[in-house]
Scaffold this active site. Structure first.
Site, PDB file in Angstrom:
ATOM      1  CE  LYS A 142      85.781 -44.229  -2.127  1.00  0.00           C
ATOM      2  NZ  LYS A 142      84.313 -44.287  -1.993  1.00  0.00           N
ATOM      3  CG  ASN A 143      83.436 -44.519  -5.819  1.00  0.00           C
ATOM      4  OD1 ASN A 143      83.617 -44.839  -4.639  1.00  0.00           O
ATOM      5  ND2 ASN A 143      83.130 -43.285  -6.185  1.00  0.00           N
ATOM      6  NE  ARG A 158      74.904 -41.721   1.644  1.00  0.00           N
ATOM      7  CZ  ARG A 158      73.752 -41.572   2.267  1.00  0.00           C
ATOM      8  NH1 ARG A 158      73.718 -41.246   3.524  1.00  0.00           N
ATOM      9  NH2 ARG A 158      72.621 -41.721   1.609  1.00  0.00           N
ATOM     10  CB  CYS A 170      75.646 -37.957   3.789  1.00  0.00           C
ATOM     11  SG  CYS A 170      77.121 -37.866   2.806  1.00  0.00           S
ATOM     12  NE  ARG A 185      75.865 -39.452  -1.056  1.00  0.00           N
ATOM     13  CZ  ARG A 185      77.097 -39.941  -1.049  1.00  0.00           C
ATOM     14  NH1 ARG A 185      77.942 -39.580  -0.122  1.00  0.00           N
ATOM     15  NH2 ARG A 185      77.493 -40.794  -1.974  1.00  0.00           N
ATOM     16  N   PRO A 186      69.302 -39.617  -0.118  1.00  0.00           N
ATOM     17  CG  PRO A 186      67.333 -39.063  -1.237  1.00  0.00           C
ATOM     18  CD  PRO A 186      68.700 -38.531  -0.888  1.00  0.00           C
ATOM     19  CB  ILE A 187      68.979 -45.411  -0.563  1.00  0.00           C
ATOM     20  CG1 ILE A 187      68.313 -45.817   0.755  1.00  0.00           C
ATOM     21  CG2 ILE A 187      70.432 -45.068  -0.354  1.00  0.00           C
ATOM     22  CD1 ILE A 187      68.749 -47.218   1.204  1.00  0.00           C
ATOM     23  CG  ASP A 188      64.295 -41.675  -3.096  1.00  0.00           C
ATOM     24  OD1 ASP A 188      65.509 -41.411  -2.966  1.00  0.00           O
ATOM     25  OD2 ASP A 188      63.568 -41.073  -3.899  1.00  0.00           O
ATOM     26  CG  LEU A 189      65.744 -42.632  -6.945  1.00  0.00           C
ATOM     27  CD1 LEU A 189      66.661 -41.836  -7.851  1.00  0.00           C
ATOM     28  CD2 LEU A 189      64.293 -42.519  -7.423  1.00  0.00           C
ATOM     29  CG  ASP A 207      83.287 -38.311  -6.266  1.00  0.00           C
ATOM     30  OD1 ASP A 207      82.504 -37.692  -5.517  1.00  0.00           O
ATOM     31  OD2 ASP A 207      83.235 -39.544  -6.426  1.00  0.00           O
ATOM     32  NE  ARG A 255      84.632 -43.214   3.891  1.00  0.00           N
ATOM     33  CZ  ARG A 255      83.388 -42.858   3.619  1.00  0.00           C
ATOM     34  NH1 ARG A 255      82.907 -41.751   4.131  1.00  0.00           N
ATOM     35  NH2 ARG A 255      82.622 -43.591   2.837  1.00  0.00           N
TER      36      ARG A 255
HETATM   37  C1  UD1 Z   1      78.363 -42.298  -6.101  1.00  0.00           C
HETATM   38  C2  UD1 Z   1      79.812 -42.321  -5.701  1.00  0.00           C
HETATM   39  C3  UD1 Z   1      80.238 -40.955  -5.149  1.00  0.00           C
HETATM   40  C4  UD1 Z   1      79.892 -39.842  -6.143  1.00  0.00           C
HETATM   41  C5  UD1 Z   1      78.424 -39.946  -6.576  1.00  0.00           C
HETATM   42  C6  UD1 Z   1      78.074 -38.978  -7.701  1.00  0.00           C
HETATM   43  C7  UD1 Z   1      80.186 -44.623  -5.070  1.00  0.00           C
HETATM   44  C8  UD1 Z   1      80.442 -45.612  -3.992  1.00  0.00           C
HETATM   45  N1  UD1 Z   1      80.014 -43.351  -4.714  1.00  0.00           N
HETATM   46  O1  UD1 Z   1      77.599 -42.046  -4.910  1.00  0.00           O
HETATM   47  O2  UD1 Z   1      81.649 -40.979  -4.928  1.00  0.00           O
HETATM   48  O3  UD1 Z   1      80.084 -38.600  -5.552  1.00  0.00           O
HETATM   49  O4  UD1 Z   1      78.136 -41.284  -7.055  1.00  0.00           O
HETATM   50  O5  UD1 Z   1      78.909 -39.179  -8.786  1.00  0.00           O
HETATM   51  O6  UD1 Z   1      80.168 -44.972  -6.227  1.00  0.00           O
HETATM   52  N2  UD1 Z   1      69.687 -39.729  -5.075  1.00  0.00           N
HETATM   53  C9  UD1 Z   1      68.355 -39.741  -4.715  1.00  0.00           C
HETATM   54  N3  UD1 Z   1      67.777 -40.953  -4.438  1.00  0.00           N
HETATM   55  C10 UD1 Z   1      68.463 -42.129  -4.523  1.00  0.00           C
HETATM   56  C11 UD1 Z   1      69.818 -42.104  -4.900  1.00  0.00           C
HETATM   57  C12 UD1 Z   1      70.398 -40.873  -5.176  1.00  0.00           C
HETATM   58  O7  UD1 Z   1      67.708 -38.702  -4.623  1.00  0.00           O
HETATM   59  O8  UD1 Z   1      67.868 -43.196  -4.258  1.00  0.00           O
HETATM   60  C13 UD1 Z   1      70.351 -38.418  -5.367  1.00  0.00           C
HETATM   61  C14 UD1 Z   1      71.498 -38.101  -4.393  1.00  0.00           C
HETATM   62  O9  UD1 Z   1      71.033 -37.514  -3.204  1.00  0.00           O
HETATM   63  C15 UD1 Z   1      72.351 -37.174  -5.240  1.00  0.00           C
HETATM   64  C16 UD1 Z   1      72.181 -37.724  -6.658  1.00  0.00           C
HETATM   65  O10 UD1 Z   1      70.987 -38.518  -6.625  1.00  0.00           O
HETATM   66  O11 UD1 Z   1      71.849 -35.864  -5.183  1.00  0.00           O
HETATM   67  C17 UD1 Z   1      73.306 -38.581  -7.147  1.00  0.00           C
HETATM   68  O12 UD1 Z   1      73.638 -39.527  -6.154  1.00  0.00           O
HETATM   69  P1  UD1 Z   1      74.215 -40.968  -6.500  1.00  0.00           P
HETATM   70  O13 UD1 Z   1      74.649 -41.030  -7.918  1.00  0.00           O
HETATM   71  O14 UD1 Z   1      73.241 -41.989  -6.046  1.00  0.00           O
HETATM   72  O15 UD1 Z   1      75.482 -41.024  -5.562  1.00  0.00           O
HETATM   73  P2  UD1 Z   1      76.047 -42.332  -4.897  1.00  0.00           P
HETATM   74  O16 UD1 Z   1      75.742 -43.488  -5.791  1.00  0.00           O
HETATM   75  O17 UD1 Z   1      75.622 -42.393  -3.476  1.00  0.00           O
END
Ligand code: UD1
Length: 434
Positions: A22-23, A96, A120, A125-129, A308, A400
């Site tokens: 899925k991922n 997300r 969440c 889980r922000p997307i700031d990066l 996971d 899911r």
């Molecule tokens: C992906 C996987 C999810 C898995 C996770 C970690 C998919 C669709 N989902 O989620 O199944 O559990 O990787 O292996 O592939 N973070 C920030 N800012 C950002 C982005 C992330 O602070 O802009 C933090 C998150 O809050 C978290 C960490 O970075 O603490 C890792 O998150 P991330 O690797 O981004 O997880 P996802 O890509 O959402």
């Protein structure tokens, strides 16, 4: 809402076939936005998140064709005539990973309007990066009414250092960089197999990417991308879940159509627990005696132990000899399954981001509730060894990301049935989507 009714006690034996990841499928589908030509994806799992992504693409005007019969895991996506570049809150809030369309839309269309995902169950889980990286590539980004609005004439290559390793962040910027002018260097990238799979698809589409699977990825931007055909990698988390199921129930199971190399951290940990695992070709055989030894585990980015798989491992730890400490390093609130496992008789104490699990407690069937995708998997695993009947509510979480898990489990000897809404055979049927 559907429920699972599981009667524990049966060791799992036989062979179970693993679906596509899925991922890996989610970013691959988003990558189709980068070209006017059709992208043919094989080994797409039939899970609910894929249906959400299909809806997202269709709402933008994409033509998404699903295969039938023997080609039922094939999806052809053509994004020639996109009518808008928007991902609505209605869809993003249910998944997300919808934010993966942000990078490709800005790169191809010059603009995007994508809902912010909000909270969440497992953490902030922000997307700031993702946003910061796109700004470094030259996009102008504003946040209004709960949406991110991004604009760019043409993105320009940049040197981007991720402050923190992010999987979808790496994927989002990787896709955006393929159409940027000049070279982009991404540093401190996620090394997950799903990132490598995406890079391989993008290169088939004409992108020039080097270094996927290492911390530094270099992308030479190109003017345009073309269509391609690609087979999605096997789902290492689904494989890992069945491997733990076999270890836990004392079964003898072959987990086929998987990629054992992607399971190294888990297989090593299971060996430490005294579970017999052997990998040959695309299959892993697990023989458990149902009496594993406890071992501490700490989640890390790939190639470390995956977050996971943490919940599923905790289910195993409840049946292992001694005390196991499970440390969660990726997400701040990923122990929701612990309290449900305790309701089944487990002895788990949460101390911040560590869970101390005292093993070999007898589990007994109970009514429990799934809180997120992997937490639900751990409840299914616990139910397989619990005495009596367990009823798991809210199994839409498990739908899911696991393709027909109850059918696969029944096929290898588990007593599990779905009750509630009658679901059509095919999970991707539009009428069952959330
Ligand atoms: C992906 C996987 C999810 C898995 C996770 C970690 C998919 C669709 N989902 O989620 O199944 O559990 O990787 O292996 O592939 N973070 C920030 N800012 C950002 C982005 C992330 O602070 O802009 C933090 C998150 O809050 C978290 C960490 O970075 O603490 C890792 O998150 P991330 O690797 O981004 O997880 P996802 O890509 O959402």
């Amino acid at each position: 809402m559907d429920k699972f009714v599981i009667r524990g006690g049966n060791p799992l034996t036989g062979t179970v076939r693993i679906s596509g990841a899925k991922n890996a499928a989610l970013p691959a589908m988003a990558a189709a936005l980068l070209t006017e030509e059709p992208v043919i994806l094989e080994n797409i799992p039939q899970v609910r998140d894929i249906e959400t992504e299909r809806k997202l693409l269709v709402a933008m005007g994409a033509d998404v064709e699903l295969g039938y019969g023997r080609a039922q895991h094939r999806t052809t996506i053509c994004c020639r005539n996109l009518v808008n570049a928007e991902a609505s809150y209605e869809l993003v809030k249910t998944m997300r990973a919808s934010t993966l369309v942000l990078g490709p839309l800005v790169a191809r269309m010059g603009h995007a309007r994508v809902s912010l995902p909000g909270g969440c169950a497992i953490g902030a889980r922000p997307i700031d990066l993702h946003i910061k990286g796109l700004e470094q590539l030259g996009a102008v980004i504003a946040q209004e009414h709960g949406y991110i609005e991004a604009q760019a004439e043409r993105l320009k290559g940049a040197h981007i250092l991720f402050e923190k390793i992010t999987v979808t962040g790496t994927e989002d910027l990787l896709m955006a960089a393929t159409l940027a002018e000049g070279e982009t260097v991404l540093e401190n990238c996620a090394r997950e197999p799903e990132v490598v799979d995406l890079a391989s698809l993008l290169n088939k589409m004409g992108a020039r990417i080097e270094g996927a699977g290492t911390p530094t990825i270099r992308v030479q931007g190109v003017e345009r991308l073309r269509g391609a055909r690609h087979r999605i990698v096997p789902d290492r988390i689904e494989a890992g879940t069945f491997i733990i199921a076999a270890a836990l129930t004392g079964g003898d199971l072959s987990v086929s159509s998987c990629e054992p190399r992607h399971l190294d951290a888990l297989l090593q940990k299971l060996e430490e627990c005294g579970v017999q695992v052997s990998a040959t070709g695309d299959s892993v055989r697990v023989s458990g005696n149902g009496r594993p030894k406890g071992a501490d585990v700490a989640t890390q980015e790939y190639p470390g132990f995956p977050t996971d798989m943490q919940a599923q491992y905790m289910a195993l730890a409840t049946q292992a000899e001694g005390t196991s400490v499970v440390t969660e390093n990726i997400f701040e609130n990923r122990f929701m399954h612990a309290q449900e496992l305790v309701r089944m008789g487990a002895d788990i104490r949460i101390e911040g981001h560590r869970a101390v699990v005292r093993g070999r407690t007898a589990l007994s069937g109970a009514a429990v509730q799934a809180s997120d995708l992997r937490a639900s998997a751990s409840l299914v695993l616990a139910a397989l060894v619990a005495e009596g009947e367990t009823i798991i509510d809210r199994v839409y979480h498990i739908d899911r990301g696991y393709e027909r898990i109850e059918e696969k489990l029944r096929g290898v000897g588990a007593q599990i049935r779905r009750i509630g809404e009658l679901l059509p055979k095919r999970m991707v049927a539009p009428e069952v989507a959330v």
